[in-house]
Design an enzyme around this catalytic site. Structure first.
Site, PDB file in Angstrom:
ATOM      1  N   HIS A 142      44.260  45.660  26.962  1.00 16.58           N
ATOM      2  CA  HIS A 142      43.422  46.567  25.985  1.00 16.58           C
ATOM      3  C   HIS A 142      42.754  45.453  25.142  1.00 16.58           C
ATOM      4  O   HIS A 142      43.180  44.358  24.872  1.00 16.58           O
ATOM      5  CB  HIS A 142      44.099  47.481  25.075  1.00 16.58           C
ATOM      6  CG  HIS A 142      45.339  47.175  24.307  1.00 16.58           C
ATOM      7  ND1 HIS A 142      46.621  47.327  24.827  1.00 16.58           N
ATOM      8  CD2 HIS A 142      45.082  46.646  22.893  1.00 16.58           C
ATOM      9  CE1 HIS A 142      47.152  46.581  23.693  1.00 16.58           C
ATOM     10  NE2 HIS A 142      46.551  46.572  22.681  1.00 16.58           N
ATOM     11  N   GLU A 147      47.448  39.503  21.745  1.00 10.42           N
ATOM     12  CA  GLU A 147      48.871  40.164  22.119  1.00 10.42           C
ATOM     13  C   GLU A 147      49.287  39.892  23.594  1.00 10.42           C
ATOM     14  O   GLU A 147      48.585  40.035  24.313  1.00 10.42           O
ATOM     15  CB  GLU A 147      48.759  41.671  21.701  1.00 10.42           C
ATOM     16  CG  GLU A 147      49.932  42.514  21.791  1.00 10.42           C
ATOM     17  CD  GLU A 147      49.672  43.947  21.413  1.00 10.42           C
ATOM     18  OE1 GLU A 147      48.629  44.389  21.504  1.00 10.42           O
ATOM     19  OE2 GLU A 147      50.728  44.720  21.240  1.00 10.42           O
ATOM     20  N   HIS A 182      42.236  42.443  18.030  1.00  9.05           N
ATOM     21  CA  HIS A 182      42.945  41.524  19.047  1.00  9.05           C
ATOM     22  C   HIS A 182      42.592  41.790  20.454  1.00  9.05           C
ATOM     23  O   HIS A 182      42.181  43.103  20.603  1.00  9.05           O
ATOM     24  CB  HIS A 182      44.485  41.613  18.797  1.00  9.05           C
ATOM     25  CG  HIS A 182      45.303  42.832  18.906  1.00  9.05           C
ATOM     26  ND1 HIS A 182      45.455  43.906  17.779  1.00  9.05           N
ATOM     27  CD2 HIS A 182      45.821  43.419  20.333  1.00  9.05           C
ATOM     28  CE1 HIS A 182      46.046  44.835  18.389  1.00  9.05           C
ATOM     29  NE2 HIS A 182      46.405  44.772  19.855  1.00  9.05           N
TER      30      HIS A 182
HETATM   31 CO    CO Z   1      47.452  45.996  20.710  1.00  8.21          CO
END
Ligand code: CO
Length: 134
Positions: A7, A130, A79
């Site tokens: 994502h 991440e 992120h």
């Molecule tokens: Co995330």
């Protein structure tokens, strides 16, 4: 080592407005808002055929998003999340490479109930990364 883009997370000052924009202007499919008090966010997922966008609004006064939105008042990319097969191996590899790991690379349970770790933006062109065990 990294696999698919899981994502892109975008911090927004107004979740409803942001989600409505994705829905009506871009014709995207969006989820219901979900509060995640342990992460200090409310999230709406924008579902795309190959990945997701997560629209994040601060939840509570200790939300880590407040300082980000102070610097980026209209919102911005917070992120990127990439999938890895094994978070512990990824952490060891990154440590050997000298990457700056947030929380010393100790995996914690992320917003999707899976182990994640974060890499400092200074190593990645100013973008927080991440990694999620898929
Ligand atoms: Co995330």
């Amino acid at each position: 080592m990294i696999g698919q883009l899981n994502h892109v997370a975008i911090a927004v000052p107004n979740l409803k407005e942001a989600a409505d924009n994705y829905k009506s202007t871009l014709g995207a499919k969006i989820s219901e808002p979900k509060e995640q008090p342990e992460h200090g966010v409310t999230v709406i997922f924008v579902e795309l055929p190959n990945t997701k966008i997560e629209l994040l609004e601060p939840l509570g006064k200790d939300s880590p998003l407040h300082s980000f939105l102070e610097k980026n008042p209209s919102g911005g990319i917070h992120h990127l999340c990439f999938e890895v097969d094994d978070i512990v191996l990824a952490s060891l590899h990154l440590r050997n490479e000298g990457a700056h790991l947030i929380d010393e690379g100790r995996p914690r349970i992320g917003a999707h109930g899976k182990p994640v770790l974060f890499l400092h933006p200074k190593d990645f062109s100013g973008t927080l990364i991440e990694l999620e065990e898929a």
